[in-house]
Design a protein around this motif. Structure first.
Motif, PDB file in Angstrom:
ATOM      1  N   SER A 185       0.819  -1.213   0.000  1.00 22.64           N
ATOM      2  CA  SER A 185       0.000   0.000   0.000  1.00 22.64           C
ATOM      3  C   SER A 185       0.847   1.255   0.000  1.00 22.64           C
ATOM      4  CB  SER A 185      -0.933   0.008   1.211  1.00 22.64           C
ATOM      5  OG  SER A 185      -1.900  -0.995   1.069  1.00 22.64           O
ATOM      6  N   ASP A 216      -8.746  -4.142   2.706  1.00 19.01           N
ATOM      7  CA  ASP A 216      -7.454  -4.834   2.628  1.00 19.01           C
ATOM      8  C   ASP A 216      -7.163  -5.631   3.889  1.00 19.01           C
ATOM      9  OD1 ASP A 216      -4.632  -5.195   1.566  1.00 19.01           O
ATOM     10  OD2 ASP A 216      -4.217  -4.088   3.415  1.00 19.01           O
ATOM     11  N   HIS A 250      -6.559  -9.612   4.221  1.00 17.37           N
ATOM     12  CA  HIS A 250      -5.373 -10.280   4.778  1.00 17.37           C
ATOM     13  C   HIS A 250      -5.802 -11.335   5.796  1.00 17.37           C
ATOM     14  CE1 HIS A 250      -2.061  -8.111   3.003  1.00 17.37           C
ATOM     15  NE2 HIS A 250      -2.625  -6.946   3.275  1.00 17.37           N
ATOM     16  N   HIS A 262      -4.174  -1.704  -4.811  1.00 20.39           N
ATOM     17  CA  HIS A 262      -3.718  -3.013  -5.309  1.00 20.39           C
ATOM     18  C   HIS A 262      -4.880  -3.962  -5.097  1.00 20.39           C
ATOM     19  CE1 HIS A 262      -3.596  -4.371  -1.193  1.00 20.39           C
ATOM     20  NE2 HIS A 262      -2.987  -3.236  -0.897  1.00 20.39           N
ATOM     21  N   HIS A 301      -6.419  -8.097  -4.202  1.00 22.25           N
ATOM     22  CA  HIS A 301      -6.193  -9.369  -3.506  1.00 22.25           C
ATOM     23  C   HIS A 301      -6.682 -10.485  -4.421  1.00 22.25           C
ATOM     24  CE1 HIS A 301      -5.095  -8.630   0.809  1.00 22.25           C
ATOM     25  NE2 HIS A 301      -5.504  -7.402   0.503  1.00 22.25           N
ATOM     26  N   HIS A 318      -1.383  -9.601  -1.151  1.00 22.87           N
ATOM     27  CA  HIS A 318      -1.808  -8.797  -2.301  1.00 22.87           C
ATOM     28  C   HIS A 318      -1.583  -9.584  -3.589  1.00 22.87           C
ATOM     29  CE1 HIS A 318      -0.699  -4.959   0.160  1.00 22.87           C
ATOM     30  NE2 HIS A 318      -1.609  -5.712   0.739  1.00 22.87           N
TER      31      HIS A 318
HETATM   32 ZN   LIG Z   1      -2.412  -5.023   2.486  1.00 24.25          ZN
END
Ligand SMILES: [Zn+2]
Length: 597
Positions: free
Chosen positions: A183, A386, A390, A430, A432, A547
């Motif tokens: 990030s 995000d 994760h 970004h 995933h 990511h």
């Molecule tokens: Zn991340």
């Protein structure tokens, strides 16, 4: 724009002479797009200790100091090591065009190309709002649409605000060191227009020993402030975290939280909201994470910021017509996500019961920033899409995507009611590896959860209740629910269910240092052990999802948005903003421009 090559010949001939030293590295790196008049540090790293008399650095055939307007310091032994570097802080180039930089140490030569671009003379947009859904991927987007919008005849009856925009592009997110970004360097691309490497903010990644010494590039915050505009950053992560930090920071290491707080202060950013208060408090204060005794809360207050630590205080500060600067710190860690904040009351909601959500933060920021008649730049982040990805917690990630969409809807309404002169950009930093693959239906026979997964026609439709006024279903643990899967994961128990007691903690490090599935979830009926497909031992071990390098979607509306189309580099988003706001200083009259070069 012809490049003189004559001086190169001796250097090229010298290449035949054997030397173990590496060729020079030149910053900004090749293919850099540089906004006319923006500040950047120029650095040449030589492979060995060089003879200053042999060093020759040219830009388009002229000595570099003529083009950049000043000379650099030659560090004979950078950081006391056996190599030299040339470093010129705060360089800039006004004249647009192609620039070829050649650096020779008398033996080896290296070159890079830059493109310097101008912007139109007059801004087309008064304000810019940049929305970053951290980690927001196509899978999250589709899942949020399914939960938040109804369907009839196989079609959605309504669109998400993030989708319902006239301009769209795919952005590539790769960095200078890797095909996978984090990030920090992703947000840096948006706020500076330059590429960088993992963990870096506002700098190119050089060999400098100190994280704060790397070659800097100017941020949109600095450029907008030079124009007298207001700037804001609001998020539900810790405010020092990578995406908001990218608005102001210059460091090779995103975890330099204490330095980043100082950089926020020094930047004079007007509105700053999120979590992460411990890095603002002197180390003598219990719970502080500072290494010094500087009280940044006091410093911000002395600099005329209103301080809010609850939603109630934030609303009052924003409504006060005299507020032009606002610091909001609503949690010691991250602000809780939408599912916990609004429905389950898990996470840290009991400890921090009066936190705003991202749309509320944004509404307050708009009130304050729009008091500046010269316009504003606001970055709004939904950070936990995000973080919950994760932690392999799909429902929390989806609810925070719905929250993100709600913020965008509000911004669109605000822009419409306030002159239609705001450029709105909506993207992710970004992606995933996440996909909607079907549904899980508890009504299917048997106890094996795996065999309750429906794909193709067996997926059918989930049975979440109709969304509430904010777009959220008020029940997440329904009997037929979305199956959003992650493609890259550590060892964990797959429960096929939402985590009603708090965010999923999929993986723990055991006594031998190996990442193993968290046994806490083993006894949940039907839970299945998933052997991870990510490293579980050694330096590469991961306790979370990661990511992906897939492109992200950028949607846009408002003046200047027509530049958004096709497939673009993430750095081009910066240029869209710079052009809409005409951030490059204007050129001198054409008659005065030298005809040479
Ligand atoms: Zn991340």
């Amino acid at each position: 724009m012809r490049i003189k090559l004559s001086f190169l010949l001796p250097a090229l001939c010298a290449l035949a002479v054997s030397s173990t030293a590496m060729a020079q590295t030149i910053f900004p790196l090749t293919q850099a797009d540089i906004l006319s008049g923006s500040h950047f540090d120029f650095k040449v790293e030589f492979g060995a200790v060089v003879d200053p008399a042999q060093v020759k650095v040219t830009i388009n055939g002229q000595d570099y100091s003529k083009v950049l307007g000043k000379s650099a310091e030659l560090m004979a032994r950078e950081d006391g090591k056996e190599f030299s570097s040339l470093l010129l802080r705060d360089a800039s180039i006004r004249k647009p065009g192609l620039y070829t930089v050649i650096a020779s140490d008398g033996q080896k030569s290296a070159s890079v190309n830059w493109r310097v671009y101008a912007t139109p003379a007059k801004p087309v947009a008064k304000n810019v709002i940049l929305f970053v859904g951290d980690g927001l991927s196509i899978g999250h987007r589709t899942a949020a649409r399914i939960l938040s919008k109804s369907m009839a005849g196989g079609k959605f009856t309504d669109k998400l605000a993030i989708d319902d925009m006239p301009y769209m592009a795919l952005l590539s997110t790769q960095g200078t060191d890797s095909i996978i970004t984090d990030s920090a360097n992703a947000a840096h691309a948006y706020t500076t227009g330059h590429k960088s490497c993992v963990n870096a903010l506002g700098v190119y990644c050089s060999r400098a020993a100190n994280s704060l010494d790397h070659p800097k590039v100017e941020t949109i915050t600095s450029l907008a402030k030079r124009r007298g505009m207001a700037v804001g950053a609001v998020t539900n992560s810790e405010i020092e975290d990578a995406t908001p930090a990218a608005m102001v920071a210059h460091t090779r290491r995103r975890s330099d939280f204490n330095d980043i707080v100082k950089m926020f202060y020094d930047s004079k950013i007007d509105v700053l909201m999120g979590g992460g208060s411990p890095n603002f408090l002197p180390k003598s204060t219990p719970g502080s994470k500072r290494a010094d005794d500087v009280n940044y809360i006091d410093l911000f207050k002395q600099a005329d910021y209103k301080l809010a630590i609850t939603k109630t205080e934030m609303l009052a500060a924003a409504d006060d017509a005299t507020t032009s600067k606002l610091l909001g710190l609503y949690n010691t860690g991250n602000v809780d996500g939408a599912l916990d904040l609004k429905f389950l009351k898990k996470g840290s909601v009991a400890k921090f019961p009066d936190q705003p959500d991202v749309p509320e933060e944004m509404a307050a920021a708009l009130k304050v920033l729009s008091r500046n008649k010269k316009g504003f730049v606001l970055m709004v982040e939904s950070a936990r899409i995000d973080k919950y990805s994760h932690s392999l917690d799909p429902e929390r990630a989806i609810y925070d995507t719905i929250m993100f969409d709600r913020a965008v809807k509000q911004a669109r309404d605000w822009a419409k009611a306030n002159g239609n002169n705001t450029l709105i950009l909506v993207t992710a930093d970004h992606s995933h590896a996440v996909s909607v693959v079907g549904t899980v239906n508890d009504e299917e026979p048997g106890t094996e959860m795996r065999n309750k997964v429906g794909t193709y026609e067996q997926a059918g439709f989930p049975n979440y209740p109709a969304p509430d006024a904010e777009g959220y279903p008020n029940k997440v643990d329904v009997s037929r629910r979305l199956r959003l899967t992650f493609g890259a994961y550590p060892d964990h128990y797959d429960t096929f269910r939402p985590f009603m007691d708090g965010e999923f903690v999929p993986t723990l490090r055991n006594a031998e240092g190996v990442m193993v599935a968290n046994e806490k979830y083993k006894t949940i009926p039907g839970a299945v052990l998933r052997e991870g497909n990510l490293p579980n031992k050694g330096a590469r071990a991961s306790n979370s999802g990661v990511h992906s390098g897939d492109d992200v979607v950028l949607t846009a509306m408002g003046p200047g948005a027509e530049k958004v189309h096709g497939q673009m580099e993430n750095t081009e988003l910066f240029r869209v903003m710079a052009e809409a706001l005409a951030l490059a200083p204007q050129q001198v009259a054409k008659a005065k421009v030298s005809k040479k070069q």
